[in-house]
Design a protein around this motif. Sequence first.
Motif, PDB file in Angstrom:
ATOM      1  N   MET A   1       0.824  -1.205   0.000  1.00 33.50           N
ATOM      2  CA  MET A   1       0.000   0.000   0.000  1.00 33.50           C
ATOM      3  C   MET A   1       0.859   1.256   0.000  1.00 33.50           C
ATOM      4  SD  MET A   1      -2.857   1.444   2.682  1.00 33.50           S
ATOM      5  CE  MET A   1      -3.698  -0.100   2.790  1.00 33.50           C
ATOM      6  N   ALA A   2       0.427   2.221  -0.818  1.00 32.54           N
ATOM      7  CA  ALA A   2       1.104   3.510  -0.886  1.00 32.54           C
ATOM      8  C   ALA A   2       0.054   4.602  -1.038  1.00 32.54           C
ATOM      9  CB  ALA A   2       2.068   3.533  -2.068  1.00 32.54           C
ATOM     10  N   PHE A   3       0.474   5.834  -0.825  1.00 30.52           N
ATOM     11  CA  PHE A   3      -0.384   6.991  -1.027  1.00 30.52           C
ATOM     12  C   PHE A   3       0.347   7.980  -1.921  1.00 30.52           C
ATOM     13  CE2 PHE A   3      -2.020   5.102   2.809  1.00 30.52           C
ATOM     14  CZ  PHE A   3      -3.386   5.182   2.609  1.00 30.52           C
ATOM     15  N   VAL A   4      -0.372   8.483  -2.940  1.00 28.66           N
ATOM     16  CA  VAL A   4       0.195   9.424  -3.901  1.00 28.66           C
ATOM     17  C   VAL A   4      -0.614  10.709  -3.828  1.00 28.66           C
ATOM     18  CG1 VAL A   4       0.699   9.853  -6.342  1.00 28.66           C
ATOM     19  CG2 VAL A   4       0.939   7.538  -5.407  1.00 28.66           C
ATOM     20  N   LYS A   5       0.079  11.838  -3.710  1.00 32.45           N
ATOM     21  CA  LYS A   5      -0.593  13.135  -3.649  1.00 32.45           C
ATOM     22  C   LYS A   5      -0.975  13.566  -5.064  1.00 32.45           C
ATOM     23  CE  LYS A   5       0.992  16.247  -0.769  1.00 32.45           C
ATOM     24  NZ  LYS A   5       1.756  17.376  -0.177  1.00 32.45           N
ATOM     25  N   VAL A   6      -2.267  13.874  -5.254  1.00 32.05           N
ATOM     26  CA  VAL A   6      -2.787  14.228  -6.572  1.00 32.05           C
ATOM     27  C   VAL A   6      -3.651  15.481  -6.463  1.00 32.05           C
ATOM     28  CG1 VAL A   6      -4.252  13.465  -8.500  1.00 32.05           C
ATOM     29  CG2 VAL A   6      -2.822  11.804  -7.284  1.00 32.05           C
ATOM     30  N   SER A   7      -3.479  16.381  -7.423  1.00 31.68           N
ATOM     31  CA  SER A   7      -4.401  17.492  -7.627  1.00 31.68           C
ATOM     32  C   SER A   7      -5.007  17.277  -9.005  1.00 31.68           C
ATOM     33  CB  SER A   7      -3.668  18.835  -7.578  1.00 31.68           C
ATOM     34  OG  SER A   7      -3.107  19.053  -6.300  1.00 31.68           O
ATOM     35  N   ASP A   8      -6.338  17.356  -9.100  1.00 23.46           N
ATOM     36  CA  ASP A   8      -6.985  17.102 -10.381  1.00 23.46           C
ATOM     37  C   ASP A   8      -8.182  18.023 -10.564  1.00 23.46           C
ATOM     38  OD1 ASP A   8      -7.880  15.465  -8.182  1.00 23.46           O
ATOM     39  OD2 ASP A   8      -9.124  14.334  -9.553  1.00 23.46           O
ATOM     40  N   THR A   9      -8.443  18.365 -11.827  1.00 23.80           N
ATOM     41  CA  THR A   9      -9.545  19.253 -12.173  1.00 23.80           C
ATOM     42  C   THR A   9     -10.495  18.521 -13.106  1.00 23.80           C
ATOM     43  OG1 THR A   9      -8.100  21.174 -11.973  1.00 23.80           O
ATOM     44  CG2 THR A   9     -10.157  21.490 -13.176  1.00 23.80           C
ATOM     45  N   HIS A  10     -11.783  18.632 -12.809  1.00 21.65           N
ATOM     46  CA  HIS A  10     -12.826  17.974 -13.591  1.00 21.65           C
ATOM     47  C   HIS A  10     -13.830  19.013 -14.087  1.00 21.65           C
ATOM     48  CE1 HIS A  10     -11.771  13.827 -12.342  1.00 21.65           C
ATOM     49  NE2 HIS A  10     -11.257  14.476 -11.314  1.00 21.65           N
ATOM     50  N   ARG A  11     -14.300  18.809 -15.307  1.00 23.60           N
ATOM     51  CA  ARG A  11     -15.374  19.630 -15.855  1.00 23.60           C
ATOM     52  C   ARG A  11     -16.632  18.774 -15.873  1.00 23.60           C
ATOM     53  NH1 ARG A  11     -13.366  21.761 -20.485  1.00 23.60           N
ATOM     54  NH2 ARG A  11     -12.762  23.603 -19.316  1.00 23.60           N
ATOM     55  N   PHE A  12     -17.670  19.291 -15.253  1.00 19.06           N
ATOM     56  CA  PHE A  12     -18.941  18.569 -15.179  1.00 19.06           C
ATOM     57  C   PHE A  12     -19.818  18.906 -16.374  1.00 19.06           C
ATOM     58  CE2 PHE A  12     -17.242  18.341 -10.997  1.00 19.06           C
ATOM     59  CZ  PHE A  12     -17.688  17.134 -10.487  1.00 19.06           C
ATOM     60  N   LYS A  13     -20.794  18.053 -16.618  1.00 21.86           N
ATOM     61  CA  LYS A  13     -21.706  18.257 -17.746  1.00 21.86           C
ATOM     62  C   LYS A  13     -22.409  19.605 -17.662  1.00 21.86           C
ATOM     63  CE  LYS A  13     -22.757  13.604 -19.263  1.00 21.86           C
ATOM     64  NZ  LYS A  13     -23.779  12.567 -19.421  1.00 21.86           N
ATOM     65  N   SER A  14     -22.611  20.102 -16.470  1.00 29.24           N
ATOM     66  CA  SER A  14     -23.278  21.384 -16.277  1.00 29.24           C
ATOM     67  C   SER A  14     -22.396  22.561 -16.699  1.00 29.24           C
ATOM     68  CB  SER A  14     -23.675  21.550 -14.811  1.00 29.24           C
ATOM     69  OG  SER A  14     -22.508  21.566 -13.998  1.00 29.24           O
ATOM     70  N   GLY A  15     -21.105  22.287 -16.921  1.00 24.73           N
ATOM     71  CA  GLY A  15     -20.188  23.330 -17.371  1.00 24.73           C
ATOM     72  C   GLY A  15     -19.236  23.836 -16.296  1.00 24.73           C
ATOM     73  N   HIS A  16     -19.551  23.627 -15.044  1.00 27.44           N
ATOM     74  CA  HIS A  16     -18.639  24.124 -14.004  1.00 27.44           C
ATOM     75  C   HIS A  16     -17.464  23.158 -13.814  1.00 27.44           C
ATOM     76  CE1 HIS A  16     -21.043  21.414 -11.443  1.00 27.44           C
ATOM     77  NE2 HIS A  16     -20.056  21.467 -10.570  1.00 27.44           N
ATOM     78  N   THR A  17     -16.376  23.712 -13.293  1.00 30.31           N
ATOM     79  CA  THR A  17     -15.182  22.899 -13.043  1.00 30.31           C
ATOM     80  C   THR A  17     -14.897  22.867 -11.546  1.00 30.31           C
ATOM     81  OG1 THR A  17     -13.687  24.770 -13.340  1.00 30.31           O
ATOM     82  CG2 THR A  17     -14.133  23.421 -15.284  1.00 30.31           C
ATOM     83  N   VAL A  18     -14.316  21.783 -11.133  1.00 30.35           N
ATOM     84  CA  VAL A  18     -13.931  21.608  -9.733  1.00 30.35           C
ATOM     85  C   VAL A  18     -12.504  21.092  -9.695  1.00 30.35           C
ATOM     86  CG1 VAL A  18     -14.380  20.341  -7.597  1.00 30.35           C
ATOM     87  CG2 VAL A  18     -16.289  21.118  -8.993  1.00 30.35           C
ATOM     88  N   THR A  19     -11.704  21.717  -8.839  1.00 34.55           N
ATOM     89  CA  THR A  19     -10.327  21.272  -8.647  1.00 34.55           C
ATOM     90  C   THR A  19     -10.182  20.707  -7.242  1.00 34.55           C
ATOM     91  OG1 THR A  19      -9.474  22.920 -10.185  1.00 34.55           O
ATOM     92  CG2 THR A  19      -7.901  21.983  -8.619  1.00 34.55           C
ATOM     93  N   PHE A  20      -9.622  19.531  -7.158  1.00 34.19           N
ATOM     94  CA  PHE A  20      -9.327  18.882  -5.880  1.00 34.19           C
ATOM     95  C   PHE A  20      -7.821  19.017  -5.665  1.00 34.19           C
ATOM     96  CE2 PHE A  20     -12.961  16.714  -7.757  1.00 34.19           C
ATOM     97  CZ  PHE A  20     -13.894  16.813  -6.736  1.00 34.19           C
ATOM     98  N   GLU A  21      -7.436  19.655  -4.578  1.00 34.02           N
ATOM     99  CA  GLU A  21      -6.024  19.936  -4.305  1.00 34.02           C
ATOM    100  C   GLU A  21      -5.417  18.954  -3.315  1.00 34.02           C
ATOM    101  OE1 GLU A  21      -4.029  22.272  -5.613  1.00 34.02           O
ATOM    102  OE2 GLU A  21      -5.580  23.271  -6.801  1.00 34.02           O
ATOM    103  N   ASN A  22      -4.277  18.406  -3.685  1.00 33.37           N
ATOM    104  CA  ASN A  22      -3.434  17.623  -2.774  1.00 33.37           C
ATOM    105  C   ASN A  22      -4.181  16.552  -1.988  1.00 33.37           C
ATOM    106  OD1 ASN A  22      -1.148  19.153  -3.516  1.00 33.37           O
ATOM    107  ND2 ASN A  22      -1.772  20.753  -2.094  1.00 33.37           N
ATOM    108  N   ARG A  23      -4.962  15.767  -2.692  1.00 32.62           N
ATOM    109  CA  ARG A  23      -5.610  14.619  -2.061  1.00 32.62           C
ATOM    110  C   ARG A  23      -4.660  13.427  -2.172  1.00 32.62           C
ATOM    111  NH1 ARG A  23     -11.264  13.566  -4.688  1.00 32.62           N
ATOM    112  NH2 ARG A  23      -9.995  13.660  -6.544  1.00 32.62           N
ATOM    113  N   TYR A  24      -4.640  12.618  -1.150  1.00 25.08           N
ATOM    114  CA  TYR A  24      -3.812  11.412  -1.194  1.00 25.08           C
ATOM    115  C   TYR A  24      -4.644  10.262  -1.745  1.00 25.08           C
ATOM    116  CZ  TYR A  24       0.057  13.569   1.188  1.00 25.08           C
ATOM    117  OH  TYR A  24       1.113  14.369   1.491  1.00 25.08           O
ATOM    118  N   TRP A  25      -4.191   9.717  -2.862  1.00 22.51           N
ATOM    119  CA  TRP A  25      -4.853   8.567  -3.474  1.00 22.51           C
ATOM    120  C   TRP A  25      -4.183   7.298  -2.962  1.00 22.51           C
ATOM    121  CZ3 TRP A  25      -6.445   8.875  -9.259  1.00 22.51           C
ATOM    122  CH2 TRP A  25      -7.234  10.010  -9.475  1.00 22.51           C
ATOM    123  N   ARG A  26      -4.993   6.336  -2.587  1.00 27.57           N
ATOM    124  CA  ARG A  26      -4.482   5.042  -2.130  1.00 27.57           C
ATOM    125  C   ARG A  26      -4.175   4.177  -3.359  1.00 27.57           C
ATOM    126  NH1 ARG A  26      -8.147   4.044   1.330  1.00 27.57           N
ATOM    127  NH2 ARG A  26      -9.577   3.083  -0.150  1.00 27.57           N
TER     128      ARG A  26
END
Length: 152
Positions: free
Chosen positions: A111-136
């Motif tokens: 098991m490891a954890f990787v720090k990820v920041s990612d941005t998603h565009r939703f069908k509604s048109g708005h975008t959301v950025t998730f900062e420095n989440r640790y992915w398992r």
Amino acid sequence: MRPLKKKFFNLELRLSNVESLLYDAYYQYLDEIKLLKKQIKEISVYDINKNTPVDAVKAYLEAELRGDWQKAYRLLNVPPEVSYADFKRALDNARLINYKIGSFEIKDARMAFVKVSDTHRFKSGHTVTFENRYWRVVKVNGVWKVDWLAAQ
């Protein structure tokens, strides 16, 4: 000294000596134990394909970025009850538009954890950025895979 009292004294003396030897052995090998644990973590960084947890996350995110859902699905540690159709449906509402991978930490050999920041565009048109989440990230049959709901 009476014979019984002498036996107790000898037993106590032997027990004290054994305790002392165990204590010395523990501290004598403590540094070696710590070194072995560190080496196991270092060796654990790579899977059977010579990939790291970061490589697994990057491959998954690149597949998702390109819309290669089959590859993304294969790169995930998906529970048996989640079908490919379920997986694809879960990603149907938003598209990954960019990402950044940071540091990683090995928890143990699987098991490891990787720090990820990612941005998603939703069908509604708005975008959301998730900062420095640790992915398992987990090793499955010797291969690093992004765990299902990794950032939850």
